[in-house]
Design a protein around this motif. Structure first.
Motif, mmCIF file in Angstrom:
data_model
loop_
_atom_site.group_PDB
_atom_site.id
_atom_site.type_symbol
_atom_site.label_atom_id
_atom_site.label_comp_id
_atom_site.label_asym_id
_atom_site.label_seq_id
_atom_site.Cartn_x
_atom_site.Cartn_y
_atom_site.Cartn_z
ATOM 1 N N GLU A 185 39.065 46.384 30.369
ATOM 2 C CA GLU A 185 40.014 45.952 31.135
ATOM 3 C C GLU A 185 40.151 44.255 30.889
ATOM 4 O O GLU A 185 39.294 43.648 30.287
ATOM 5 C CB GLU A 185 39.549 45.919 32.633
ATOM 6 N N SER A 186 41.485 43.875 30.993
ATOM 7 C CA SER A 186 41.669 42.313 30.688
ATOM 8 C C SER A 186 42.077 41.794 32.124
ATOM 9 O O SER A 186 42.798 42.599 32.895
ATOM 10 C CB SER A 186 42.786 42.418 29.809
ATOM 11 N N GLU A 187 41.838 40.931 32.274
ATOM 12 C CA GLU A 187 42.350 39.937 33.463
ATOM 13 C C GLU A 187 42.823 38.619 33.038
ATOM 14 O O GLU A 187 42.055 37.779 32.568
ATOM 15 C CB GLU A 187 41.056 39.863 34.363
ATOM 16 N N LYS A 188 43.924 38.442 33.579
ATOM 17 C CA LYS A 188 44.658 36.992 33.221
ATOM 18 C C LYS A 188 44.319 36.175 34.219
ATOM 19 O O LYS A 188 44.094 36.578 35.575
ATOM 20 C CB LYS A 188 45.968 36.910 33.071
ATOM 21 N N ALA A 189 43.797 34.895 33.963
ATOM 22 C CA ALA A 189 43.423 33.833 34.916
ATOM 23 C C ALA A 189 44.831 33.220 35.347
ATOM 24 O O ALA A 189 45.819 32.873 34.621
ATOM 25 C CB ALA A 189 42.555 32.880 34.190
ATOM 26 N N GLU A 190 45.002 32.931 36.538
ATOM 27 C CA GLU A 190 46.090 32.233 37.202
ATOM 28 C C GLU A 190 45.955 30.801 37.119
ATOM 29 O O GLU A 190 44.745 30.235 36.924
ATOM 30 C CB GLU A 190 46.222 32.716 38.706
ATOM 31 N N GLY A 191 47.022 30.159 37.065
ATOM 32 C CA GLY A 191 46.893 28.771 36.987
ATOM 33 C C GLY A 191 46.818 28.185 35.656
ATOM 34 O O GLY A 191 46.907 28.956 34.752
ATOM 35 N N MET A 192 46.687 26.868 35.651
ATOM 36 C CA MET A 192 46.450 26.285 34.193
ATOM 37 C C MET A 192 45.266 25.432 34.217
ATOM 38 O O MET A 192 44.524 24.966 34.878
ATOM 39 C CB MET A 192 47.499 25.448 33.982
ATOM 40 N N GLY A 193 44.506 25.573 32.872
ATOM 41 C CA GLY A 193 43.526 24.788 32.571
ATOM 42 C C GLY A 193 43.779 23.562 31.824
ATOM 43 O O GLY A 193 45.003 23.572 31.203
ATOM 44 N N ASP B 174 40.548 26.909 39.240
ATOM 45 C CA ASP B 174 39.808 27.792 40.237
ATOM 46 C C ASP B 174 39.635 29.105 39.387
ATOM 47 O O ASP B 174 38.423 29.750 39.861
ATOM 48 C CB ASP B 174 40.800 28.342 41.493
ATOM 49 N N GLU B 175 40.388 29.631 38.500
ATOM 50 C CA GLU B 175 40.046 30.728 37.950
ATOM 51 C C GLU B 175 39.773 30.332 36.211
ATOM 52 O O GLU B 175 40.173 29.493 35.919
ATOM 53 C CB GLU B 175 41.235 31.750 37.905
ATOM 54 N N MET C 16 30.261 26.664 31.083
ATOM 55 C CA MET C 16 29.637 25.633 31.939
ATOM 56 C C MET C 16 30.069 25.928 33.325
ATOM 57 O O MET C 16 30.766 26.775 33.654
ATOM 58 C CB MET C 16 30.115 24.174 31.802
ATOM 59 N N GLY C 17 29.256 25.200 34.319
ATOM 60 C CA GLY C 17 29.619 25.514 35.918
ATOM 61 C C GLY C 17 28.966 27.054 36.276
ATOM 62 O O GLY C 17 28.226 27.520 35.767
ATOM 63 N N ASP C 18 30.061 27.668 36.856
ATOM 64 C CA ASP C 18 30.039 28.899 37.358
ATOM 65 C C ASP C 18 29.755 30.094 36.192
ATOM 66 O O ASP C 18 28.901 30.974 36.268
ATOM 67 C CB ASP C 18 30.777 29.444 38.246
ATOM 68 N N GLY C 19 30.476 29.605 35.221
ATOM 69 C CA GLY C 19 30.449 30.742 33.917
ATOM 70 C C GLY C 19 28.896 30.574 33.194
ATOM 71 O O GLY C 19 28.479 31.775 32.806
ATOM 72 N N ALA C 20 28.184 29.722 33.415
ATOM 73 C CA ALA C 20 26.778 29.522 32.748
ATOM 74 C C ALA C 20 25.876 30.369 33.337
ATOM 75 O O ALA C 20 25.028 30.659 33.092
ATOM 76 C CB ALA C 20 26.363 28.024 32.966
ATOM 77 N N ASP C 21 26.072 30.715 34.813
ATOM 78 C CA ASP C 21 25.308 31.503 35.708
ATOM 79 C C ASP C 21 25.351 32.972 35.210
ATOM 80 O O ASP C 21 24.636 33.756 35.035
ATOM 81 C CB ASP C 21 25.586 31.564 37.172
#
Length: 173
Positions: free
Chosen positions: A39-47, A71-72, A104-109
């Motif tokens: 499955e693919s999931e697109k992140a909303e918003g802009m980084g 946020d995403e 980094m951040g939550d992704g590092a967990d």
């Protein structure tokens, strides 16, 4: 003689540096089981991405970027080697990057660092210090160990790719 050599190396190093500020306009996470569909999931918003590159003879170099996903998505620290190849007009160059990305951040967990690669196109007029790049980068991540043998065996089969398309403004010294 040593002072002159040191001065020339220092000046050429400063002259070949590049600051980078980009907007991640498309971010997508692909999760698959042993490479079979998923499955693919697109992140909303802009980084946003902030980076620095050090080039040698305008052809090869090294760089680092820090991406804030908002946020995403996943905040990412990305160190890489870069090659720039003339394409077409004198002000256009193909860009190839290969490196190592660390969530980094939550992704590092949830994810361990992994290899990353990307490519794109750079447009920079020869006289101006400002340029524009369009880059597509694929970050290959691995799930973190859970401490459970069965869980680790299953998470070892899961492939995670974080794909980012970035438009970057560059400033060369």
């Amino acid at each position: 003689m040593k002072k002159i050599s040191f001065l020339l190396i220092t000046i050429s190093t400063i002259v070949s540096a590049q600051l980078r500020l980009g907007a991640d306009i498309s971010r997508e996470m692909d999760v698959s089981l042993a490479g079979f569909g998923g499955e693919s999931e697109k992140a909303e918003g802009m980084g946003f991405t902030l980076g620095y590159e050090q080039m040698l003879l305008s052809l090869v170099g090294v760089g680092a970027e820090y991406s804030l996903a908002g946020d995403e998505g996943i905040d990412m620290l990305y160190g890489y080697a870069v090659g720039k190849i003339p394409v077409g007009m004198p002000m256009m160059r193909g860009v190839i990057r290969v490196g190592y990305s660390m969530p980094m951040g939550d992704g590092a967990d949830a994810y361990d660092p992994g290899l990353a690669f990307g490519g794109g196109l750079r447009i920079k007029p020869p006289i101006l210090p400002i340029g524009l790049e369009a880059l597509y980068t694929i970050h290959n991540l691995e799930m973190k160990s859970t401490g459970d043998e069965l869980g680790d065996a299953l998470s070892g089969l899961i492939e995670v790719k974080y794909n980012v398309f970035t438009i970057t403004a560059t400033y060369s010294f």
